[in-house]
Design an enzyme around this catalytic site. Structure first.
Site, PDB file in Angstrom:
ATOM      1  N   ASP A 141       0.835  -1.198   0.000  1.00  0.00           N
ATOM      2  CA  ASP A 141       0.000   0.000   0.000  1.00  0.00           C
ATOM      3  C   ASP A 141       0.871   1.250   0.000  1.00  0.00           C
ATOM      4  OD1 ASP A 141      -2.408   1.321  -0.103  1.00  0.00           O
ATOM      5  OD2 ASP A 141      -2.669   1.365   2.069  1.00  0.00           O
ATOM      6  N   HIS A 148      -3.760  13.976   1.045  1.00  0.00           N
ATOM      7  CA  HIS A 148      -3.977  13.059   2.164  1.00  0.00           C
ATOM      8  C   HIS A 148      -2.770  13.058   3.110  1.00  0.00           C
ATOM      9  CE1 HIS A 148      -5.154   9.548   4.475  1.00  0.00           C
ATOM     10  NE2 HIS A 148      -4.031   8.939   4.145  1.00  0.00           N
ATOM     11  N   GLU A 197     -10.549   3.998   3.846  1.00  0.00           N
ATOM     12  CA  GLU A 197      -9.649   4.781   3.003  1.00  0.00           C
ATOM     13  C   GLU A 197     -10.033   4.537   1.552  1.00  0.00           C
ATOM     14  OE1 GLU A 197      -5.544   3.915   4.166  1.00  0.00           O
ATOM     15  OE2 GLU A 197      -5.638   5.626   5.558  1.00  0.00           O
ATOM     16  N   GLU A 204      -9.346   4.258  -2.034  1.00  0.00           N
ATOM     17  CA  GLU A 204      -8.140   4.010  -2.830  1.00  0.00           C
ATOM     18  C   GLU A 204      -8.505   3.310  -4.139  1.00  0.00           C
ATOM     19  OE1 GLU A 204      -4.757   2.263  -0.902  1.00  0.00           O
ATOM     20  OE2 GLU A 204      -5.317   3.020   1.089  1.00  0.00           O
ATOM     21  N   ASP A 208      -9.200   0.521   2.112  1.00  0.00           N
ATOM     22  CA  ASP A 208      -8.181   0.056   3.064  1.00  0.00           C
ATOM     23  C   ASP A 208      -8.628   0.458   4.472  1.00  0.00           C
ATOM     24  OD1 ASP A 208      -5.737  -1.013   3.900  1.00  0.00           O
ATOM     25  OD2 ASP A 208      -4.790   0.962   3.866  1.00  0.00           O
ATOM     26  N   ARG A 267      -7.795   4.117  13.548  1.00  0.00           N
ATOM     27  CA  ARG A 267      -6.911   5.267  13.763  1.00  0.00           C
ATOM     28  C   ARG A 267      -6.304   5.330  15.151  1.00  0.00           C
ATOM     29  NH1 ARG A 267      -5.754   6.216   8.666  1.00  0.00           N
ATOM     30  NH2 ARG A 267      -7.603   6.691   7.427  1.00  0.00           N
ATOM     31  N   GLN A 286      -3.590   2.824  15.197  1.00  0.00           N
ATOM     32  CA  GLN A 286      -2.524   3.346  14.327  1.00  0.00           C
ATOM     33  C   GLN A 286      -1.669   4.390  15.051  1.00  0.00           C
ATOM     34  OE1 GLN A 286      -4.055   5.083  10.710  1.00  0.00           O
ATOM     35  NE2 GLN A 286      -2.044   5.558   9.873  1.00  0.00           N
ATOM     36  N   LYS A 336      -4.121  -1.779  10.177  1.00  0.00           N
ATOM     37  CA  LYS A 336      -4.532  -1.940   8.780  1.00  0.00           C
ATOM     38  C   LYS A 336      -4.493  -3.381   8.300  1.00  0.00           C
ATOM     39  CE  LYS A 336      -3.168   2.735   7.652  1.00  0.00           C
ATOM     40  NZ  LYS A 336      -4.176   3.272   6.713  1.00  0.00           N
ATOM     41  N   THR A 367      -9.055  -5.407   3.954  1.00  0.00           N
ATOM     42  CA  THR A 367      -8.917  -4.502   2.814  1.00  0.00           C
ATOM     43  C   THR A 367      -9.911  -5.007   1.780  1.00  0.00           C
ATOM     44  OG1 THR A 367      -6.542  -4.264   3.262  1.00  0.00           O
ATOM     45  CG2 THR A 367      -7.312  -3.589   1.077  1.00  0.00           C
ATOM     46  N   GLU A 376     -10.061  12.575   7.828  1.00  0.00           N
ATOM     47  CA  GLU A 376      -9.935  13.904   7.230  1.00  0.00           C
ATOM     48  C   GLU A 376     -11.286  14.621   7.141  1.00  0.00           C
ATOM     49  OE1 GLU A 376      -7.761  11.611   4.118  1.00  0.00           O
ATOM     50  OE2 GLU A 376      -7.028  13.631   3.633  1.00  0.00           O
TER      51      GLU A 376
HETATM   52 CA    CA Z   1      -4.025   2.915   2.915  1.00  0.00          CA
END
Ligand code: CA
Length: 406
Positions: A117, A124, A189, A191, A223, A227, A230, A243, A247, A354
């Site tokens: 990834d 971002h 996420e 993507e 993905d 948080r 993380q 993560k 996915t 975000e």
């Molecule tokens: Ca990602």
């Protein structure tokens, strides 16, 4: 055989012809198909009838890997044949070869050996950097010089519609020791994923000029990220458990041939990248992307983000050239994610982190609900398409529902 009726705003007109793996009740063996409007075309059957000029055999497989490994000349030849077979020669198709989409079960399309990834959206990376490290240190010093990435987890890449279970883990506690709990900051996420077709030998990098020839096609990719886990674990080696639990990908792999007319110039790269990442061709893609959220109480999804792949700072060719510059070998079916694709505007951000600015600006949903991060029972769906003149090259969707921690 009646002429296939294709709705003008379908994701799957004859210009698309993506590849996927499906089965039916009548024939439960997973095999390769393409999609045209609301029909799946059984390519193993077409191959059995020798409609591709020679027998390939790989369409009877339960994954696209052997087809992906066959190389760009074969992909192109098959696509050209399919345009004829499903266009002017349609009347001669056997009726068993065309199956209505509501009769079909989709399967995971690829045996993914490795999943990587990236982190290729400047918007971002800047937003996350500001939140995690402050404005002065938002972009790390390396970011404008190389496409940052990490090696992900292939075993938990799942097909669209597979539920996602809220993970538990360590996170920063109130006092001096960490807390162990179900994540309170579950996120998506937005993507795009790209699949490697032909690989490279160990020790032999793929050059930037040849990179696109090795890429078979793309899917939508979500993905999932925790948080709070993380934030506690990510230094010094990057994301790990935050993560690795899921996915999601969309079931139809849209080919690079179908996407070719939608190349656009990406953002200006300043400073200029080093020679091994310098491409003289147009290497971005104009793919409109959208995220919807539907809570258990809502009766319809609400759009919460609109972005576009063209905003990516680093191209997929640059990602692949960078990935292999050490001689790292890619294999057919390897998956790479672009990283969250956030646009420059507030309604084009590719994650809840975000969109809500780490929970400071909750999203309002119909019926009075609000969201900072995802709740149990929420369904997240992503769509994507390229708008042509009178047609669309669509990706379908990637969707999943959040289930409570076990
Ligand atoms: Ca990602």
């Amino acid at each position: 055989m009646p002429f296939i009726d294709i709705h003008p705003d379908t994701d799957f007109p004859i210009q698309n012809l993506p590849f996927g793996v499906f089965s039916t009740i009548a024939n439960p063996r997973p095999r390769v198909g393409t999609r045209l409007g609301d029909f799946v075309v059984d390519l193993s059957l077409l191959d059995d009838e020798n409609l591709f000029g020679k027998r390939h055999g790989f369409f009877a497989d339960s994954s696209l890997n052997r087809f992906m490994a066959s190389g760009r000349e074969v992909w192109r030849e098959i696509r050209q044949r399919l345009v004829r077979i499903l266009g002017e020669e349609q009347a001669s198709l056997k009726k068993e070869a065309l199956i209505s989409i509501d009769q079909v079960q989709m399967h995971f399309p690829v045996n993914i050996g490795d999943y990587t990834d990236f982190y290729a959206s400047r918007e971002h990376a800047t937003n996350v950097g500001i939140m995690f490290r402050g404005k002065e240190n938002a972009l790390m010093p390396n970011w404008l010089h190389l496409p940052v990435g990490y090696h992900g987890r292939a075993s938990s890449v799942i097909l669209s519609s597979t539920d996602v279970i809220r993970p538990r883990g360590q996170m920063k506690g109130g006092g001096s020791s960490p807390e162990f709990a179900a994540t309170r900051q579950l996120d998506f996420e937005l993507e795009v994923g790209f699949f490697i077709g032909t690989g490279n030998e160990l020790g032999k990098p793929i050059s930037i000029d040849k990179a696109d020839e090795h890429i078979f096609g793309m899917v939508l990719l979500n993905d999932w990220s925790a948080r709070d886990i993380q934030a506690w674990e990510y230094q010094p080696l990057g994301p790990f458990l935050a993560k690795n639990f899921a996915t999601s990908i969309s079931p139809w792999v849209v080919t690079m041939e179908a996407l070719e007319p939608f190349r656009v110039r990406g953002p200006e790269q300043d400073p200029a990248p080093p020679p091994y990442l310098k491409a003289d061709f147009v290497s971005g893609f104009d793919i409109a992307l959208e995220v919807t959220l539907q809570s258990a109480r809502m009766d319809a999804p609400q759009t919460i983000s609109r972005s576009n792949m063209k905003h990516l700072y680093w191209s997929i060719g640059q990602m692949l050239a960078h990935h292999t510059i050490t001689g790292c070998n890619m294999r057919p079916g390897d998956l790479c994610g672009t990283g969250t694709i956030s646009g420059p505007t507030d309604d084009g951000l590719g994650s809840m982190l975000e969109l809500t600015w780490r929970g400071e600006r909750p999203i309002q949903l119909p019926g009075g609900e609000t969201r900072t991060f995802l709740q149990d029972g929420d369904t997240v769906a992503m769509k994507g398409y390229c708008q042509g003149n009178g047609y669309r090259i669509g990706f379908g969707e990637v969707t999943a529902k959040i289930l409570p921690t076990l």
